[in-house]
Scaffold this active site. Structure first.
Site, PDB file in Angstrom:
ATOM      1  N   ASP A 198       1.181  -7.425  -7.553  1.00 43.18           N
ATOM      2  CA  ASP A 198       1.999  -8.206  -6.336  1.00 43.18           C
ATOM      3  C   ASP A 198       1.094  -9.052  -5.897  1.00 43.18           C
ATOM      4  O   ASP A 198      -0.016  -8.855  -5.383  1.00 43.18           O
ATOM      5  CB  ASP A 198       2.711  -7.076  -5.466  1.00 43.18           C
ATOM      6  N   ASP A 248      -1.822  -6.428   3.238  1.00 40.81           N
ATOM      7  CA  ASP A 248      -1.667  -7.275   4.491  1.00 40.81           C
ATOM      8  C   ASP A 248      -1.338  -6.523   5.969  1.00 40.81           C
ATOM      9  O   ASP A 248      -1.260  -7.052   6.658  1.00 40.81           O
ATOM     10  CB  ASP A 248      -0.934  -8.442   4.270  1.00 40.81           C
TER      11      ASP A 248
HETATM   12  N1  ARG Z   1       2.217  -1.012   3.107  1.00 43.78           N
HETATM   13  C1  ARG Z   1       1.858  -1.652   4.499  1.00 43.78           C
HETATM   14  C2  ARG Z   1       2.077  -0.562   5.482  1.00 43.78           C
HETATM   15  O1  ARG Z   1       3.282   0.144   5.428  1.00 43.78           O
HETATM   16  C3  ARG Z   1       3.130  -2.756   4.419  1.00 43.78           C
HETATM   17  C4  ARG Z   1       2.724  -3.880   4.005  1.00 43.78           C
HETATM   18  C5  ARG Z   1       3.841  -4.732   3.560  1.00 43.78           C
HETATM   19  N2  ARG Z   1       3.405  -6.067   3.009  1.00 43.78           N
HETATM   20  C6  ARG Z   1       4.209  -6.808   2.428  1.00 43.78           C
HETATM   21  N3  ARG Z   1       3.696  -7.882   1.961  1.00 43.78           N
HETATM   22  N4  ARG Z   1       5.392  -6.374   2.132  1.00 43.78           N
HETATM   23  O2  ARG Z   1       1.448  -0.478   6.302  1.00 43.78           O
END
Ligand code: ARG
Length: 376
Positions: A198, A248
């Site tokens: 991704d 991110d």
């Molecule tokens: N996995 C990250 C979290 O829950 C969220 C990141 C979401 N990022 C995205 N580009 N959809 O902390």
């Protein structure tokens, strides 16, 4: 006609042109080898799927439209994706899947690398066709900007061979610590059958790209990126995370020499040394407001979306409006904060960084890591 120029090398140079996603039609996707949802309290027990409630879509779209107004108010050009019928079933010669997902988080699908826009492979069947939402825009940019390079990573097959059999059954019964252990060994869902990634697992720091293998990105995907981008240095590393998914909300550059880190997800000590050796400061983000409060229903992201921010330039940051402690920390580091209410967008796929893809930021490719260290 507006003139288009694709150019963006990092996360902080002055922003002039961006895509902002839409919440319309987003689905809790049907179960598939890549992802399984189980939200009995919110009407979607395991095995079920369907559109997110209209009322939630409405509020999320209001917040997205408000972000668009804020950006446009600062003279930034904003484009929006085309909404498809995400409730339709999709197929390739290898499989049929009962639903698509949505087009709120363009960050997952597209990445701008200089004058190139690259479409990621993705690794969920429900997201296989998501690039179509951005094709009207990409086609336009291709015709308007003589220098734009339009690229797409090889479309994956996503047969059973791409996923470890029995992964979800095991995962469900594991403790947080066991999940961390598996994460550390990168013994996760994806096999190395074919390159998968991704775009949101990549962080851009000029010449250097930092990519994490995750639930949606495998090592072959990172290898593909390395071969595809001979003028970049593509670094692979792992954070201690029970469910690594997109970088991110974990490792966010704010300006040259300063990166914000979700301390809960410990960074590889070698990575830390590499950053320090190149005079980068690593700041641990304060605890998000929602750590003790509930996340919105049907949200598959964590409270760390608090640091999923969008930089307008080296001094100015769009930040979720209720994350006041975070705003204070960033103000203390010298940033001007633009508060943007955004938590109601989270169930549609993320925060301010996820919801956007920058197409033009001023500036050129710079080397912010002139000193080499170990494998970096
Ligand atoms: N996995 C990250 C979290 O829950 C969220 C990141 C979401 N990022 C995205 N580009 N959809 O902390």
């Amino acid at each position: 006609m507006e003139t288009t120029k694709i150019n963006s090398w990092n996360e902080w140079d002055t922003l002039k042109h961006v895509i902002v996603g839409r919440a319309d039609g987003t689905m809790v996707q049907a179960p598939e080898p890549g992802v399984v949802r189980d939200w009995p309290e919110d009407g979607f027990p395991k095995g079920t799927y369907g559109p997110l409630p209209e009322e939630m879509v409405h509020i999320a779209n209001e917040q997205l439209d408000n972000l668009v107004r804020i950006l446009e108010g600062r003279g930034i050009r904003v484009d929006r994706p085309e909404v498809l019928d995400f409730s339709q079933s999709v197929s390739t010669p290898d499989w049929t899947h009962e639903s698509m997902f949505g087009c709120m988080p363009p960050r997952d699908v597209l990445i701008t690398l200089g004058n190139e826009v690259l479409e990621a492979t993705m690794s969920y069947r429900s997201r296989w066709f998501e690039y179509l939402c951005y094709r009207p825009l990409l086609q336009r940019y291709f015709h308007e900007d003589p220098d734009m390079r339009w690229e797409a990573a090889p479309k994956p097959r996503l047969t059973e061979a791409s996923y470890r059999p029995g992964f979800w059954d095991e995962f469900e019964h594991m403790t947080y610590e066991q999940r961390l252990e598996r994460g550390k060994r990168f013994d996760l869902l994806l096999t190395e059958e074919e390159p998968l990634f991704d775009a949101a697992d990549i962080m851009r720091f000029g010449k250097d790209l930092f990519v994490q293998p995750s639930m949606v990105t495998n090592r072959s995907g990172i290898k593909w990126l390395r071969k595809h981008l001979p003028n970049h240095r593509v670094h692979e590393f792992i954070f201690e995370d029970d469910y690594p998914l997109h970088i991110d909300a974990t490792w966010i550059p704010l300006r040259p020499g300063l990166v914000l880190h979700c301390g809960k997800r410990k960074a590889d000590p070698e990575l830390v040394k590499f950053f320090h050796l190149n005079d980068w400061e690593i700041v641990e983000a304060v605890t998000p407001r929602r750590t003790n409060g509930p996340l919105p229903p049907l949200c598959f992201c964590s409270e760390w979306l608090a640091i999923n921010l969008l930089s307008i330039d080296e001094k100015t940051i769009c930040l979720e409006a209720s994350e006041e402690a975070q705003a204070e920390q960033l103000s203390g580091l010298g940033f001007e904060i633009i508060p943007v209410p955004f938590w109601d967008v989270a169930p549609f796929g993320g925060g301010l960084h996820c919801a956007t893809v920058d197409l033009y930021r001023e500036g050129t490719m710079q080397d912010y890591f002139p000193r080499r260290y170990g494998r970096f």
